[in-house]
Design a protein around this motif. Structure first.
Motif, PDB file in Angstrom:
ATOM      1  N   ARG A 106       0.827  -1.208   0.000  1.00  0.00           N
ATOM      2  CA  ARG A 106       0.000   0.000   0.000  1.00  0.00           C
ATOM      3  C   ARG A 106       0.864   1.262   0.000  1.00  0.00           C
ATOM      4  NH1 ARG A 106      -4.172  -0.816   4.850  1.00  0.00           N
ATOM      5  NH2 ARG A 106      -4.701   1.343   4.313  1.00  0.00           N
ATOM      6  N   LEU A 107       1.959   1.233   0.760  1.00  0.00           N
ATOM      7  CA  LEU A 107       2.829   2.410   0.816  1.00  0.00           C
ATOM      8  C   LEU A 107       3.502   2.670  -0.532  1.00  0.00           C
ATOM      9  CD1 LEU A 107       4.407   1.847   4.338  1.00  0.00           C
ATOM     10  CD2 LEU A 107       2.904   3.727   3.675  1.00  0.00           C
ATOM     11  N   HIS A 108       3.983   1.613  -1.175  1.00  0.00           N
ATOM     12  CA  HIS A 108       4.629   1.806  -2.479  1.00  0.00           C
ATOM     13  C   HIS A 108       3.606   2.232  -3.536  1.00  0.00           C
ATOM     14  CE1 HIS A 108       8.602   0.640  -1.283  1.00  0.00           C
ATOM     15  NE2 HIS A 108       8.206  -0.535  -0.852  1.00  0.00           N
ATOM     16  N   GLU A 109       2.361   1.777  -3.407  1.00  0.00           N
ATOM     17  CA  GLU A 109       1.312   2.264  -4.313  1.00  0.00           C
ATOM     18  C   GLU A 109       1.104   3.771  -4.146  1.00  0.00           C
ATOM     19  OE1 GLU A 109      -1.987  -1.039  -5.490  1.00  0.00           O
ATOM     20  OE2 GLU A 109      -2.090  -0.281  -3.444  1.00  0.00           O
ATOM     21  N   LEU A 110       1.159   4.241  -2.915  1.00  0.00           N
ATOM     22  CA  LEU A 110       0.996   5.672  -2.670  1.00  0.00           C
ATOM     23  C   LEU A 110       2.180   6.465  -3.220  1.00  0.00           C
ATOM     24  CD1 LEU A 110      -0.421   5.433   0.960  1.00  0.00           C
ATOM     25  CD2 LEU A 110      -1.683   6.070  -1.091  1.00  0.00           C
ATOM     26  N   VAL A 111       3.386   5.906  -3.073  1.00  0.00           N
ATOM     27  CA  VAL A 111       4.559   6.555  -3.661  1.00  0.00           C
ATOM     28  C   VAL A 111       4.382   6.671  -5.174  1.00  0.00           C
ATOM     29  CG1 VAL A 111       7.035   6.332  -4.105  1.00  0.00           C
ATOM     30  CG2 VAL A 111       6.130   5.804  -1.840  1.00  0.00           C
ATOM     31  N   LEU A 112       3.878   5.616  -5.798  1.00  0.00           N
ATOM     32  CA  LEU A 112       3.655   5.625  -7.245  1.00  0.00           C
ATOM     33  C   LEU A 112       2.632   6.694  -7.625  1.00  0.00           C
ATOM     34  CD1 LEU A 112       4.018   4.378 -10.063  1.00  0.00           C
ATOM     35  CD2 LEU A 112       2.249   2.702  -9.450  1.00  0.00           C
ATOM     36  N   THR A 113       1.570   6.815  -6.849  1.00  0.00           N
ATOM     37  CA  THR A 113       0.541   7.825  -7.136  1.00  0.00           C
ATOM     38  C   THR A 113       1.141   9.223  -7.165  1.00  0.00           C
ATOM     39  OG1 THR A 113      -1.187   6.453  -6.135  1.00  0.00           O
ATOM     40  CG2 THR A 113      -1.632   8.815  -6.337  1.00  0.00           C
ATOM     41  N   VAL A 114       1.937   9.549  -6.145  1.00  0.00           N
ATOM     42  CA  VAL A 114       2.543  10.879  -6.080  1.00  0.00           C
ATOM     43  C   VAL A 114       3.537  11.078  -7.218  1.00  0.00           C
ATOM     44  CG1 VAL A 114       3.978  12.419  -4.687  1.00  0.00           C
ATOM     45  CG2 VAL A 114       2.192  11.049  -3.601  1.00  0.00           C
ATOM     46  N   ALA A 115       4.344  10.043  -7.510  1.00  0.00           N
ATOM     47  CA  ALA A 115       5.357  10.171  -8.558  1.00  0.00           C
ATOM     48  C   ALA A 115       4.719  10.430  -9.916  1.00  0.00           C
ATOM     49  CB  ALA A 115       6.204   8.905  -8.601  1.00  0.00           C
ATOM     50  N   VAL A 116       3.639   9.732 -10.212  1.00  0.00           N
ATOM     51  CA  VAL A 116       2.962   9.940 -11.497  1.00  0.00           C
ATOM     52  C   VAL A 116       2.335  11.329 -11.539  1.00  0.00           C
ATOM     53  CG1 VAL A 116       1.040   9.152 -12.926  1.00  0.00           C
ATOM     54  CG2 VAL A 116       2.589   7.483 -11.893  1.00  0.00           C
TER      55      VAL A 116
END
Length: 691
Positions: A535-545
């Motif tokens: 879940r944390l890495h998914e959130l990192v991906l959201t912000v990065a995109v």
């Protein structure tokens, strides 16, 4: 405080430690009145046997009817019949957000066995075949467990969680009908009866004030539609003003409700009629019962309860899980509380009597993750000292404006904004607080959580990085054990805080620092679940995109791929690795490209596609050679050799193994040389034997 009436039910004498998970249930009110008929109906329904799946009880009632308190009360009375534990999950947030069944299943799995491997989420977290739901049903096999699902929005949240184990029991509370699930007989909550209403008021306000004015008490109960939540709010208002007559309280409530009444908007009226109750309801809060499919009579509390001790129903015919649920409508909208509802009238009276600090705290708590707060989070949101926040929280709870949750592991008291009041509080916050103040409160909360997480990490691993600035004594975590318990106990709220912040998109900096702090701290607990890291890495991906940072997006996708690969979900992992490759190519980051290529090659290898594995390993090898990464070069040469061996291309495999040995000899890796020599020797032996 107040005298205790002889017929008041003060709660069961079941110790919280008697059954695993009993302490997870909402604390509920200290005093419980009435509902004997409904409790009898639930007990009768629990004895009903259903072939092929566990029994399902549905407790339906409009907001403020006390359905959650009744569910917790019933669960405590029957918990001894389910020695393997009590599981609890809320399937709606106070803001009306719908919790997918897959996410609920993962939470329930962790409650059932904190050491169990919780599967990673799939692409869609709905449906009976969702990995988390499948794992939960498998884990419940052979057990006797009670599952309490609070505030269910639609049948699609429930039926994937229905255990195949008949020894389990599921109790679901809902504000509307769960259309689609076959063979359920809902227990529908209206208002309390006159005696129970009087008893509740007497106990909460004071027996003398009520007994001296029975007509006024009856008028007040009628003005409250005899619903427990409204009665409690009005009791809190009366306690705050000992000189106020009960009759005057009833008149004042009716006046405020009249002020708030107005012509309803057509769309809101339609929504209320459709979603507000299993049937329609009159002012008293007593709904018209919902008809069972295939029957012409209603099923309400009287008809479901019957007389004392009805006979258990015969077992229903067995069937496949697909036959338990009919295709239903789209997920239901949250059930609104109309502006002219007595519940909101009582809230308005109480709110007007709050001090400015109390009113501001109550509004600001709608920003807390899952609308749940303790002195640590509340003091950050309100920008006040922790002791002041603790006193304000207790005062709001004493006035029935906050619900008390189970305390944290360290005994810290926790409170929750009731979902029935949340929309009105949000409206008040938007009207009375400037947007800049709201954003500042959210930023203070995130920074407080970052500091707490960093302090927990420093206690768990004192040698890992600089020691953060100490927190005040009231907020401080005292030891490594305290830090571990806090991280694990508050994990869902911490993850929720990050998700809320990233979802709004205006505090990505603070949210990113909290993600980094959690990624460093959670693994130190020794109980970090891969699903949390996912879940944390998914959130990192959201912000990065969102921020247009392809390098960071590639790194997040690689981490997601690694977690999927570790779980043996090779197709999903391959998709993440290929997406990471595209992002890495966009910025020309060759090390990231090489890692993505190697990850994708490993997925092809695990799926038995040796040709594609050799191709992708070869492309990764070329990049590693150009980067001068000799250790990775040797590793990839051995992987290419293995792929050639799987294709029975033995000469090419022998050549790649020898090339790997040469590289390992050059960098002095004796352990690696031994492993490759063993693989090469095994290959030659098999070839010599005619393989």
């Amino acid at each position: 405080m107040a005298r205790k009436t002889a017929t008041m039910d003060h709660g069961p004498d079941v110790p919280a430690s008697a059954v695993p998970g009993l302490d997870r249930l909402p604390a509920g009110p200290a005093l419980f009145a009435g509902r004997r008929t409904e409790l009898a109906a639930l007990r009768a329904g629990a004895t009903r046997r259903v072939s092929g799946r566990c029994p399902l009880l549905v407790l339906a009632g409009r907001p403020g009817s006390g359905r959650t308190a009744l569910a917790a009360r019933f669960a405590r009375t029957v918990a001894a019949d389910y020695p393997d534990g009590v599981l609890f999950a809320r399937l709606s947030a106070p803001d009306g957000g719908r919790v997918p069944p897959g996410r609920a299943a993962r939470l329930l799995l962790e409650q059932l066995d904190p050491r169990a491997a919780v599967p990673l989420p799939g692409g869609v977290e709905d449906g009976r075949d969702e990995p988390g739901c499948v794992a939960l049903r498998e884990a419940l096999a052979g057990l006797k467990v009670l599952l309490v699902l609070d505030d269910v929005r639609d049948a699609g949240q429930v039926w994937p969680l229905l255990a195949d184990e008949p020894g389990c029991l599921v109790l679901a509370t809902t504000a509307g009908p769960l259309t689609g699930i076959e063979d359920i007989d809902p227990v529908i909550l209206g208002g309390l009866d006159r005696q129970a209403s009087a008893e509740l008021l007497a106990d909460l306000v004071g027996g003398t004030r009520i007994s001296c004015d029975p007509v006024g008490a009856a008028d007040l109960a009628e003005a409250c539609a005899a619903r427990p939540a409204t009665l409690r709010l009005m009791a809190g208002w009366l306690r705050a003003d000992p000189k106020l007559a009960v009759t005057e309280a009833a008149r004042e409530l009716n006046r405020v409700v009249g002020e708030q009444s107005g012509p309803a908007k057509p769309d809101e009226a339609a929504k209320s009629a459709k979603a507000g109750e299993p049937g329609t309801a009159d002012r008293s809060g007593r709904p018209k019962p919902q008809e069972k499919k295939g029957e012409g009579k209603a099923a309400g509390p009287a008809s479901t309860a019957g007389s004392a001790g009805p006979e258990p129903a015969a077992a229903e015919p067995a069937g496949s899980p697909a036959s338990w649920v009919k295709p239903g409508p789209e997920p239901a909208e949250p059930v609104p509380v109309p502006d002219n509802d007595p519940l909101l009238g009582a809230f308005t009276l109480l709110y007007r009597g709050l001090s400015p600090a109390q009113a501001r705290m109550l509004r600001t708590l709608t920003l807390a993750p899952a609308q749940t707060a303790d002195l640590r989070t509340a003091s950050a949101l309100a920008g006040c000292p922790a002791p002041e926040a603790a006193a304000t929280l207790a005062a709001l709870a004493e006035r029935e404006l906050l619900g008390e949750e189970a305390p944290a592991v360290d005994g810290t008291r926790r409170y929750r904004v009731p979902g029935r009041l949340y929309p009105r509080l949000v409206r008040l916050r938007e009207q009375e607080d400037r947007p800049a103040e709201t954003e500042l409160a959210r930023a203070r909360l995130l920074e407080r959580l970052v500091r707490l997480t960093d302090s927990a990490r420093a206690l768990l691993d004192p040698g890992d990085g600089p020691v953060p600035d100490p927190l005040s004594a009231a907020l401080r975590l005292g030891s490594a054990d305290h830090a571990r318990d806090w991280l694990l106990g508050e994990r869902e709220l911490l993850l929720g805080a990050v998700a809320d912040a990233i979802g709004q998109g205006d505090l990505d900096g603070s949210a990113g620092r909290l993600v980094t702090a959690l990624l460093r701290a959670l693994p130190l607990t020794g109980a970090a679940a891969p699903v949390d890291l996912y879940r944390l890495h998914e959130l990192v991906l959201t912000v990065a995109v969102r921020k247009g940072r392809p390098r960071r997006a590639s790194a997040a996708l690689l981490n997601l791929g690694d977690l999927q690969a570790a779980a043996g979900r090779w197709e999903q992992a391959g998709g993440h690795y290929r997406a990471a490759l595209e992002h890495a190519r966009a910025v020309g980051d060759e090390p990231l490209c090489a890692r993505a290529l190697e990850g994708a090659a490993g997925c092809h290898r695990a799926l038995g596609d040796a040709v594609r594995a050799a191709d992708w390993y070869g492309r990764a090898l070329g990049l590693r050679q150009s980067l001068g990464d000799h250790a990775a070069e040797a590793r990839l040469l051995a992987r290419v050799a293995e792929a050639h061996t799987a294709q029975r291309r033995f000469e090419e495999a022998d050549r790649e193994y020898r090339a790997a040995l040469a590289v390992l000899r050059r960098i002095g890796d004796e352990r690696g040389r031994e492993a490759v020599w063993a693989a090469l020797a095994d290959l030659r032996e098999r070839v010599d034997a005619g393989w």
